[in-house]
Design an enzyme around this catalytic site. Structure first.
Site, PDB file in Angstrom:
ATOM      1  N   CYS A 147       0.841  -1.207   0.000  1.00 14.28           N
ATOM      2  CA  CYS A 147       0.000   0.000   0.000  1.00 14.28           C
ATOM      3  C   CYS A 147       0.875   1.255   0.000  1.00 14.28           C
ATOM      4  O   CYS A 147       1.560   1.513  -0.953  1.00 14.28           O
ATOM      5  CB  CYS A 147      -0.959  -0.053   1.195  1.00 14.28           C
ATOM      6  SG  CYS A 147      -2.388   1.027   0.996  1.00 14.28           S
TER       7      CYS A 147
ATOM      8  N   HIS B  82      -3.393  -5.735   1.169  1.00 13.39           N
ATOM      9  CA  HIS B  82      -2.682  -5.929   2.437  1.00 13.39           C
ATOM     10  C   HIS B  82      -2.574  -7.404   2.842  1.00 13.39           C
ATOM     11  O   HIS B  82      -3.439  -7.896   3.563  1.00 13.39           O
ATOM     12  CB  HIS B  82      -3.426  -5.191   3.552  1.00 13.39           C
ATOM     13  CG  HIS B  82      -3.315  -3.709   3.466  1.00 13.39           C
ATOM     14  ND1 HIS B  82      -2.297  -3.010   4.074  1.00 13.39           N
ATOM     15  CD2 HIS B  82      -4.080  -2.786   2.844  1.00 13.39           C
ATOM     16  CE1 HIS B  82      -2.446  -1.716   3.830  1.00 13.39           C
ATOM     17  NE2 HIS B  82      -3.520  -1.547   3.089  1.00 13.39           N
TER      18      HIS B  82
ATOM     19  N   GLU C  21      -0.737  -8.640   5.045  1.00 16.28           N
ATOM     20  CA  GLU C  21      -0.573  -8.744   6.508  1.00 16.28           C
ATOM     21  C   GLU C  21      -1.917  -8.702   7.232  1.00 16.28           C
ATOM     22  O   GLU C  21      -2.002  -9.004   8.408  1.00 16.28           O
ATOM     23  CB  GLU C  21       0.372  -7.639   7.012  1.00 16.28           C
ATOM     24  CG  GLU C  21      -0.230  -6.263   7.248  1.00 16.28           C
ATOM     25  CD  GLU C  21      -0.526  -5.493   5.962  1.00 16.28           C
ATOM     26  OE1 GLU C  21      -0.407  -6.062   4.859  1.00 16.28           O
ATOM     27  OE2 GLU C  21      -0.903  -4.304   6.080  1.00 16.28           O
TER      28      GLU C  21
END
Lengths: 82, 232
Positions: B86, B203, B205
């Site tokens: 990002c 994302h 994560e």
């Protein structure tokens, strides 16, 4: 002292979604004659430089290193001695 | 394998990235403050999402000149693994490590939801453990993820296999409706020519545990680990 008045715009080849939204808003206000709107940034940078040439070179350098992203943006500038 | 999470003022996915590496993958990880000038001792650097330097001027434009970035660039140029997620992707582009630029979403809206990513290339350390065409369910959260590169650059990237992920439908179709931000040819993630630097808007994560709704993000990191062990 010099003042650089720098205008930054998205390149012609890059779609400008903000400009398109404003264009639609203008046309819904009755400005049917509006053909295109592009939105950019205007920066004023005041700085010291020995000569017009030196000032110009520095504005170009600043613009290309930080103030604009050459992948998507073009810029123009005017220099005023203040 | 030692991971480093680079923290800029305004980063806000640093804790998530750290948590994924430490608690989910069980690998050693440290934060690297943006004032740090040394990244030696790390095997993989993560530039997390957020709003580094408040996104002033352009996303990533100021972060790219943080003291740490000189060593991040040197690390990447010498073949070190770097992932920008990002805002981290935007920083890597501004730093010239990845081609193209990311700007305002075509819709002008901040988009925050799960997307499906189609793996386009597995000749990278980040995807070598996946099959081409595999779908990954990973969320996005951004207002400026609209990928742009000029036609020549895009052609070159395609030829070099630098397009790593594309937004797709749940059925794996790369369509306009699956495109959340206007990115050219639905690009969601790209790598450099050397294939050691990955940038992606979604994302991973945030998709590493069942409780988060998807574990697909973990597959990217597991691929990195597998690749690392294989290379040793």
């Amino acid at each position: 002292m010099w003042k650089a008045e720098i205008k930054v715009l998205l390149k012609k080849s890059v779609l400008d979604p903000q400009g398109q939204a404003v264009e639609k808003a203008l046309s819904s206000l009755g400005y049917g004659n509006v053909q295109d709107v592009r939105i950019g940034k205007y920066l004023e940078v005041s700085f010291a430089a020995g000569s017009h040439k030196e000032a110009e070179d520095q504005v170009r350098e600043m613009s290309e290193r930080l103030l604009t992203n050459p992948v998507i943006e073009d810029y123009t500038f005017e220099l005023v001695e203040v | 394998m030692k991971f480093g999470v680079v923290v800029f003022p305004g980063s806000n996915c640093d804790l998530d990235a750290y948590h994924l590496v430490k608690d989910v993958l069980g690998e050693p990880v440290d934060y690297i403050w943006h004032q740090e000038e040394n990244v030696s001792g790390f095997d993989c650097l993560i530039l997390p999402g957020g709003f580094s330097y408040g996104d002033y001027l352009r996303c990533g434009a100021i972060a790219r000149f943080s003291p740490v970035m000189k060593s991040v660039v040197a690390f990447a140029r010498s073949g070190g693994l770097v992932i920008g997620i990002c805002n981290g992707f935007q920083v890597l582009q501004e730093a010239g490590l990845l081609p193209g630029a990311l700007y305002r979403n075509l819709s002008l809206q901040f988009r925050c939801y799960f997307t499906y990513l189609k793996v386009e290339n597995r000749q990278t350390p980040f995807t070598s453990g996946l099959e081409v065409g595999r779908l990954l369910k990973i969320p996005i959260a951004h207002g400026e993820g609209n990928y742009y590169a000029d036609a020549d650059t895009l052609r070159r990237m395609e030829a070099n296999g630098q397009i790593v992920f594309r937004y797709a439908t749940a059925d794996g179709e790369v369509t306009d409706t699956a495109n959340p931000n206007g990115s050219l040819t639905n690009i969601a993630g790209v790598c450099n020519e050397m294939k050691n630097v990955l940038g992606m808007m979604p994302h991973p994560e945030r998709a590493g545990e069942a409780a988060l709704g998807s574990q697909d993000g973990r597959l990217i990191f597991e691929s990195i680990l597998k690749n690392w062990e294989g290379a040793r």
